[in-house]
Motif scaffolding. Structure first.
Motif: not given
Length: 60
Positions: A11, A13-17, A49
């Motif tokens: 995770q 920030g708001e993006i799941r990489q 995360y």
């Protein structure tokens, strides 16, 4: 030592990489620990995360 391919996501920030890393380790558990430590230190992330979806052994 064997080579392992570790796939997962983290995770940011708001993006799941998603990620795929190849690590050299004596077993699967140590390979996961290397990935947690590497991603956590480079991106300043806690382990909660980072999720590991799978670990596969690569051929010699």
């Amino acid at each position: 030592m064997q080579k392992f391919e570790v796939k997962g996501a983290c995770q940011m920030g708001e993006i799941r990489q998603s990620f795929t890393k190849v690590v050299e380790a004596p077993n699967e558990k140590v390979a996961k620990e290397h990935v947690y430590a590497d991603i956590g230190s480079k991106h300043n992330l806690k382990r909660r995360y980072i999720s590991i979806d799978g670990v596969t052994v690569l051929g010699d």
